[in-house]
Write a protein that holds these residues in place. Structure first.
Motif, short mmCIF file in Angstrom:
data_model
loop_
_atom_site.label_atom_id
_atom_site.label_comp_id
_atom_site.label_asym_id
_atom_site.label_seq_id
_atom_site.Cartn_x
_atom_site.Cartn_y
_atom_site.Cartn_z
N UNK A 38 9.00 -3.29 -0.72
CA UNK A 38 9.41 -2.01 -0.71
C UNK A 38 8.45 -1.26 -1.94
N UNK A 39 8.33 -0.12 -1.85
CA UNK A 39 7.71 0.78 -2.85
C UNK A 39 8.37 0.21 -4.33
N UNK A 40 9.85 0.23 -4.41
CA UNK A 40 10.49 0.03 -5.64
C UNK A 40 10.10 -1.12 -6.19
N UNK A 41 10.06 -2.34 -5.25
CA UNK A 41 9.77 -3.99 -5.74
C UNK A 41 8.36 -3.74 -6.17
N UNK A 42 7.37 -3.06 -5.36
CA UNK A 42 6.11 -2.93 -5.63
C UNK A 42 5.85 -2.70 -7.14
N UNK A 43 6.60 -1.51 -7.53
CA UNK A 43 6.38 -0.95 -9.14
C UNK A 43 7.17 -1.79 -9.93
N UNK A 44 8.33 -2.48 -9.51
CA UNK A 44 8.94 -3.29 -10.41
C UNK A 44 8.41 -4.57 -10.94
N UNK A 45 7.59 -5.07 -9.81
CA UNK A 45 6.72 -6.28 -10.18
C UNK A 45 5.46 -6.06 -10.98
N UNK A 94 0.77 1.06 -16.47
CA UNK A 94 -0.02 2.21 -16.22
C UNK A 94 0.57 2.85 -14.99
N UNK A 95 1.16 2.15 -13.93
CA UNK A 95 1.61 3.26 -12.68
C UNK A 95 2.53 4.21 -13.26
N UNK A 96 3.37 3.93 -14.43
CA UNK A 96 4.53 4.77 -14.75
C UNK A 96 4.06 5.57 -15.86
N UNK A 97 3.33 5.04 -16.74
CA UNK A 97 2.99 5.82 -18.24
C UNK A 97 2.57 7.17 -17.89
N UNK A 98 2.97 8.10 -18.48
CA UNK A 98 2.63 9.53 -18.49
C UNK A 98 2.48 10.02 -17.00
N UNK A 99 3.02 9.40 -16.19
CA UNK A 99 2.80 9.97 -14.89
C UNK A 99 4.40 9.66 -14.05
N UNK A 130 5.89 7.05 -8.39
CA UNK A 130 6.72 6.47 -7.04
C UNK A 130 6.33 7.40 -5.89
N UNK A 131 6.19 8.60 -6.21
CA UNK A 131 5.77 9.57 -4.82
C UNK A 131 4.14 9.10 -4.64
N UNK A 132 3.54 8.98 -5.45
CA UNK A 132 1.96 8.52 -5.10
C UNK A 132 1.88 7.13 -4.71
N UNK A 133 2.84 6.15 -5.02
CA UNK A 133 3.04 4.87 -4.49
C UNK A 133 3.14 5.01 -2.92
N UNK A 134 4.37 5.74 -2.66
CA UNK A 134 4.91 6.11 -1.24
C UNK A 134 3.77 6.64 -0.32
N UNK A 161 0.33 6.18 -1.06
CA UNK A 161 -0.45 5.14 -0.80
C UNK A 161 -0.26 4.06 0.31
N UNK A 162 1.17 3.80 0.16
CA UNK A 162 1.58 2.71 1.24
C UNK A 162 1.55 3.22 2.59
N UNK A 163 1.81 4.51 2.56
CA UNK A 163 1.91 5.10 3.92
C UNK A 163 0.54 5.42 4.49
N UNK A 164 -0.30 5.65 3.75
CA UNK A 164 -1.80 5.86 4.15
C UNK A 164 -2.39 4.38 4.59
N UNK A 165 -1.95 3.44 3.74
CA UNK A 165 -2.79 2.13 4.06
C UNK A 165 -1.91 1.21 5.11
N UNK A 166 -0.81 1.48 5.37
CA UNK A 166 0.00 0.57 6.32
C UNK A 166 -0.64 0.64 7.72
N UNK A 167 -1.25 1.46 8.40
CA UNK A 167 -2.02 1.25 9.57
C UNK A 167 -3.38 0.37 9.50
N UNK A 168 -3.67 0.44 8.22
CA UNK A 168 -4.79 -0.65 7.93
C UNK A 168 -4.07 -2.20 7.65
N UNK A 169 -2.98 -2.19 6.76
CA UNK A 169 -2.37 -3.47 6.50
C UNK A 169 -2.07 -4.31 8.09
N UNK A 170 -1.62 -3.27 8.99
CA UNK A 170 -1.22 -3.53 10.20
C UNK A 170 -1.95 -4.39 11.07
N UNK A 171 -3.21 -4.41 10.68
CA UNK A 171 -4.42 -5.04 11.49
C UNK A 171 -4.43 -6.41 11.32
#
Length: 296
Positions: A222-229, A237-242, A246-250, A252-262
């Motif tokens: 999940x995006x939350x676990x990605x960020x936590x790990x 860096x993913x959180x600092x000053x930004x 989490x919105x950007x991570x979601x 990114x995951x949405x954009x790449x999911x069709x690629x990962x599903x290959x």
């Protein structure tokens, strides 16, 4: 009327055959006799006599000539197939080509069976924090397979840490290094586990090479676990000053999911312990028979 003809001398026949083989092989490679002499250390006069079928040749000298012609000594002695000049030229070009070019040639000539092309190579893909490094290392130990991380391979090849690689080569240069590293790893390993950076799937050509030459497994969470790990690894860096991280991570995951599903298989590591996720990965590898090299 009696037959006065005597049977041919086997030694003379062999010498004549050898003379023709040396002459044809040299000409097939476009080598002047003088150049062959320089490469083999055998005098031009002796080579001329050899190609004319005059005199005997020692095994040691013949080996030197074969080495200079870049063929096995058996090729010169074989009495089966005639010399194919074009095949000789192609074989010589192949032997002197870089590893990545040799790999492309093998890909073209190999049986076009996808499983055979992938051999026993497994590649873990997915966003950072999915568990590629941890599970890849543990699975490699369990399966007695070498484990590689693509970024580490790039660092070792360039002799500089990844941050310097990015600063020196830039994004385009780094992507080129990724492609080169993939070709190098494929050439050198038929059985292995590889973990690649999450963004590799966005490079169409490189990702196509990975899909062709590896059994791919998408490690997802999940995006939350990605960020936590990622944060647990000490990278803020993913959180600092930004605050919108989490919105950007979601996105990114949405954009790449069709690629990962290959990928050929998936392992969901969300809310799973390392040992449970490892068992899931090992089960996926076994059930899909990724380590059983298919015949062409």
């Amino acid at each position: 009327m009696p037959n006065d003809s005597t049977p041919p001398d086997p030694a003379a026949l062999l010498i004549a055959h050898l003379a023709g083989r040396v002459r044809e092989t040299r000409k097939a490679q476009g080598l002047p006799r003088r150049v062959l002499s320089e490469k083999s250390g055998v005098s031009p006069r002796y080579l001329a006599q050899l190609e004319a079928g005059e005199g005997n040749v020692s095994i040691s000298l013949l080996q030197r000539i074969a080495t200079a012609l870049d063929v096995k000594i058996e090729h010169l002695l074989s009495q089966n197939a005639p010399v194919d000049r074009e095949a000789q030229r192609v074989a010589t070009l192949y032997r002197h080509a870089p590893d990545d070019v040799q790999q492309q040639v093998r890909s073209l000539l190999a049986p076009q069976n996808p499983a055979a092309l992938r051999a026993g190579r497994i590649c873990l893909i997915g966003l950072r924090g999915a568990g590629k490094s941890t599970l890849g290392r543990l699975a490699g130990e369990a399966l007695d397979l070498p484990f590689f991380e693509l970024n580490t391979e790039i660092e070792q090849h360039t002799g500089m840490p990844l941050s310097e690689v990015m600063a020196f080569y830039g994004q385009d240069g780094y992507r080129a290094l990724e492609a080169e590293a993939i070709s190098r790893i494929v050439t050198q390993n038929d059985r292995m586990l590889l973990a690649v950076a999450g963004g590799l799937v966005a490079e169409e050509t490189t990702y196509a090479q990975v899909l062709e030459r590896f059994h791919t497994v998408w490690l997802r969470t999940s995006p939350a676990e990605h960020m936590q790990r990622v944060r647990a690894q000490g990278d803020l860096r993913p959180m600092q000053g930004n605050p919108a991280a989490m919105e950007q991570l979601n996105l990114l995951l949405k954009t790449r999911t069709p690629l990962y599903e290959k990928a050929l298989a998936q392992v969901n590591t969300s809310n799973r312990s390392v040992s449970a996720s490892l068992n899931d990965l090992l089960r996926i590898i076994a059930s899909n028979r990724f380590l059983e090299v298919a015949s062409g």
